[in-house]
Design an enzyme around this catalytic site. Sequence first.
Site, PDB file in Angstrom:
ATOM      1  N   GLY A  35      -4.806  -1.113 -14.353  1.00 42.96           N
ATOM      2  CA  GLY A  35      -5.900  -0.148 -14.214  1.00 42.96           C
ATOM      3  C   GLY A  35      -5.373   1.166 -13.690  1.00 42.96           C
ATOM      4  CB  SER A  36      -4.162   2.204 -10.304  1.00 44.40           C
ATOM      5  OG  SER A  36      -5.248   1.668  -9.617  1.00 44.40           O
TER       6      SER A  36
ATOM      7  CD  GLU B 294     -15.083   8.078 -14.514  1.00 44.70           C
ATOM      8  OE1 GLU B 294     -14.664   9.242 -14.475  1.00 44.70           O
ATOM      9  OE2 GLU B 294     -16.160   7.754 -15.055  1.00 44.70           O
TER      10      GLU B 294
ATOM     11  CD  GLN C  71     -27.027  -1.690  11.706  1.00 51.23           C
ATOM     12  OE1 GLN C  71     -26.485  -2.283  10.775  1.00 51.23           O
ATOM     13  NE2 GLN C  71     -27.285  -2.284  12.853  1.00 51.23           N
ATOM     14  CB  ILE C  72     -31.922   3.149   9.276  1.00 46.88           C
ATOM     15  CG1 ILE C  72     -30.969   4.050  10.080  1.00 46.88           C
ATOM     16  CG2 ILE C  72     -33.364   3.659   9.354  1.00 46.88           C
ATOM     17  CD1 ILE C  72     -30.793   5.449   9.511  1.00 46.88           C
TER      18      ILE C  72
HETATM   19  C1  LIG Z   1     -18.172  -1.655 -13.151  1.00 49.69           C
HETATM   20  C2  LIG Z   1     -16.916  -1.040 -13.661  1.00 49.69           C
HETATM   21  C3  LIG Z   1     -16.973  -0.146 -14.737  1.00 49.69           C
HETATM   22  C4  LIG Z   1     -15.783   0.386 -15.250  1.00 49.69           C
HETATM   23  N1  LIG Z   1     -15.829   1.173 -16.382  1.00 49.69           N
HETATM   24  C5  LIG Z   1     -14.668   1.512 -16.997  1.00 49.69           C
HETATM   25  C6  LIG Z   1     -14.678   2.159 -18.287  1.00 49.69           C
HETATM   26  O1  LIG Z   1     -15.733   2.474 -18.852  1.00 49.69           O
HETATM   27  N2  LIG Z   1     -13.485   2.418 -18.895  1.00 49.69           N
HETATM   28  C7  LIG Z   1     -12.292   2.100 -18.314  1.00 49.69           C
HETATM   29  O2  LIG Z   1     -11.250   2.342 -18.927  1.00 49.69           O
HETATM   30  N3  LIG Z   1     -12.247   1.495 -17.087  1.00 49.69           N
HETATM   31  C8  LIG Z   1     -13.401   1.190 -16.422  1.00 49.69           C
HETATM   32  N4  LIG Z   1     -13.371   0.574 -15.206  1.00 49.69           N
HETATM   33  C9  LIG Z   1     -12.076   0.256 -14.600  1.00 49.69           C
HETATM   34  C10 LIG Z   1     -11.757   1.034 -13.330  1.00 49.69           C
HETATM   35  O3  LIG Z   1     -11.500   2.388 -13.651  1.00 49.69           O
HETATM   36  C11 LIG Z   1     -10.570   0.326 -12.655  1.00 49.69           C
HETATM   37  O4  LIG Z   1     -11.075  -0.884 -12.119  1.00 49.69           O
HETATM   38  C12 LIG Z   1      -9.912   1.164 -11.585  1.00 49.69           C
HETATM   39  O5  LIG Z   1      -9.255   2.265 -12.142  1.00 49.69           O
HETATM   40  C13 LIG Z   1      -8.892   0.352 -10.759  1.00 49.69           C
HETATM   41  O6  LIG Z   1      -8.027  -0.348 -11.577  1.00 49.69           O
HETATM   42  P1  LIG Z   1      -7.801  -1.928 -11.322  1.00 49.69           P
HETATM   43  O7  LIG Z   1      -9.137  -2.567 -11.222  1.00 49.69           O
HETATM   44  O8  LIG Z   1      -6.860  -2.439 -12.351  1.00 49.69           O
HETATM   45  O9  LIG Z   1      -7.118  -2.017  -9.904  1.00 49.69           O
HETATM   46  P2  LIG Z   1      -5.486  -1.938  -9.579  1.00 49.69           P
HETATM   47  O10 LIG Z   1      -4.931  -0.814 -10.294  1.00 49.69           O
HETATM   48  O11 LIG Z   1      -4.961  -3.316  -9.902  1.00 49.69           O
HETATM   49  O12 LIG Z   1      -5.528  -1.705  -8.058  1.00 49.69           O
HETATM   50  C14 LIG Z   1      -5.709  -2.744  -7.081  1.00 49.69           C
HETATM   51  C15 LIG Z   1      -5.542  -2.094  -5.700  1.00 49.69           C
HETATM   52  O13 LIG Z   1      -4.194  -1.605  -5.551  1.00 49.69           O
HETATM   53  C16 LIG Z   1      -4.228  -0.226  -5.216  1.00 49.69           C
HETATM   54  N5  LIG Z   1      -3.058   0.443  -5.782  1.00 49.69           N
HETATM   55  C17 LIG Z   1      -2.630   0.432  -7.075  1.00 49.69           C
HETATM   56  N6  LIG Z   1      -1.516   1.170  -7.199  1.00 49.69           N
HETATM   57  C18 LIG Z   1      -1.245   1.699  -5.977  1.00 49.69           C
HETATM   58  C19 LIG Z   1      -0.230   2.554  -5.456  1.00 49.69           C
HETATM   59  N7  LIG Z   1       0.735   3.060  -6.234  1.00 49.69           N
HETATM   60  N8  LIG Z   1      -0.260   2.872  -4.144  1.00 49.69           N
HETATM   61  C20 LIG Z   1      -1.248   2.376  -3.344  1.00 49.69           C
HETATM   62  N9  LIG Z   1      -2.222   1.561  -3.759  1.00 49.69           N
HETATM   63  C21 LIG Z   1      -2.227   1.228  -5.058  1.00 49.69           C
HETATM   64  C22 LIG Z   1      -5.530   0.294  -5.789  1.00 49.69           C
HETATM   65  O14 LIG Z   1      -5.923   1.495  -5.163  1.00 49.69           O
HETATM   66  C23 LIG Z   1      -6.450  -0.879  -5.494  1.00 49.69           C
HETATM   67  O15 LIG Z   1      -6.877  -0.823  -4.152  1.00 49.69           O
HETATM   68  C24 LIG Z   1     -14.541   0.064 -14.636  1.00 49.69           C
HETATM   69  C25 LIG Z   1     -14.507  -0.786 -13.520  1.00 49.69           C
HETATM   70  C26 LIG Z   1     -15.667  -1.346 -13.052  1.00 49.69           C
HETATM   71  C27 LIG Z   1     -15.563  -2.306 -11.889  1.00 49.69           C
END
Ligand SMILES: Cc1cc2nc3c(=O)[nH]c(=O)nc-3n(C[C@H](O)[C@H](O)[C@H](O)COP(=O)(O)OP(=O)(O)OC[C@H]3O[C@@H](n4cnc5c(N)ncnc54)[C@H](O)[C@@H]3O)c2cc1C
Length: 382
Positions: free
Chosen positions: A131-132, A366, A339-340
């Site tokens: 994701g990220s 995002e 809480q309120i």
């Molecule tokens: C309801 C919902 C709707 C969504 N809609 C869309 C959509 O329409 N299209 C789309 O493409 N995506 C969508 N997403 C995906 C969303 O953008 C991702 O969930 C988000 O970007 C995080 O990616 P991940 O879940 O893979 O978490 P990860 O990337 O696996 O991250 C897990 C944790 O590790 C942390 N982390 C990762 N890398 C680092 C680093 N280098 N340093 C420090 N911390 C780090 C993150 O901050 C997080 O806390 C949606 C998600 C949800 C839950």
Amino acid sequence: MDFRLDEEQQALRESVREFAREVVAPTIAEHYEQHTFPYEMVRQMGKMGLFGLPFAEEHGGMGGDYFALCLALEELARVDSSVAITLEAAVSLGAMPIYRFGTEEQKAQWLPKLLSGEALAAFGLTEPGTGSDAGGTRTRAVLDGDEWVINGSKAFITNSGTDITALVTVTAVTGTRPDGGKELSTIIVPSGTPGFTVAPGYSKVGWTASDTHELTFDDCRVPAANLLGERGRGFAQFLRILDEGRIAIAALAVGLAQGCVDESIKYAKERQAFGQPIGNYQAIQFKIADMEMKAHTARLAYYDAAARMLAGEPFKRQAAIAKLHASTVAVDNAREATQIHGGYGFMNEYPVARFWRDSKILEIGEGTSEVQRMIIARDLGM
Ligand SMILES: Cc1cc2nc3c(=O)[nH]c(=O)nc-3n(C[C@H](O)[C@H](O)[C@H](O)COP(=O)(O)OP(=O)(O)OC[C@H]3O[C@@H](n4cnc5c(N)ncnc54)[C@H](O)[C@@H]3O)c2cc1C
């Protein structure tokens, strides 16, 4: 330096505010409880022109700008976030890539129905394994004659499985760059294409009236002409879309934070404890004053990011600051509003319960808060 809204912006804000109060507020709890998509609200939002707000009239848009979209999102989220995210994802993630990067044929084919709200587009970037770190994309697309053959999967994709979803733009590896890195491109996959499967909706903590699915592509073939923009520009395209999208998510978060203030004031004036309304106690007044302060400063942060973007200035850092600050504030205000409300705050019949459940995703979607900090630090030269 003036952040006051002009007459047109005030009129837009008023009409969306009225729609949110009169149409969304009375029925959204039922959709939320039953996890149903609010088709009728989407239809009405389409008639109001909300899906076309930041697009030129020649493509069927309203001729407004991205700030207008943000104002509408703030007012919707003040009442409900499922409806707001449906609009945000449809416009800033769905239609915008086609508007910004599409060919004239692609724009003519898709934009009129997307900008009228008759159809929705989804943005397929996130995958089950990444994701990220979006550069870790594993979905592949191979050119076979005059068709792309796509294999892979996408996770958590908003608006991807409604009855009116027309397409998803999919980020895929299409080759290897000269430096050995992955070549990423974006391809339009229309709904119903053989090999494109939409899984049943997720069971979510919040945003339960919004539509989210995992998508699978199994030898899914689309015409070569469905490439969005240039081959190999996928990375740059989604970075641009996400930079803008952060301002929209910040606006949505400000709406939720302000909705928490609205509901808390109402409740604090009604609820009696120790012989008087709880709003008479300074402890409660100070909580509400802090909530208002946070919503206000977060609003200024997104106004500033939007102003820079519309002026054609760099806005990456300010968009990340706005998103980071507004999402933190939304979570803070949702916690304090609950809480309120005391025990009633833990009951789903009160809007603050929805605000609480809907706030956490704002620190994740995002770009997580950690990713926003990475963007800000990088922009500061670190
Ligand atoms: C309801 C919902 C709707 C969504 N809609 C869309 C959509 O329409 N299209 C789309 O493409 N995506 C969508 N997403 C995906 C969303 O953008 C991702 O969930 C988000 O970007 C995080 O990616 P991940 O879940 O893979 O978490 P990860 O990337 O696996 O991250 C897990 C944790 O590790 C942390 N982390 C990762 N890398 C680092 C680093 N280098 N340093 C420090 N911390 C780090 C993150 O901050 C997080 O806390 C949606 C998600 C949800 C839950």
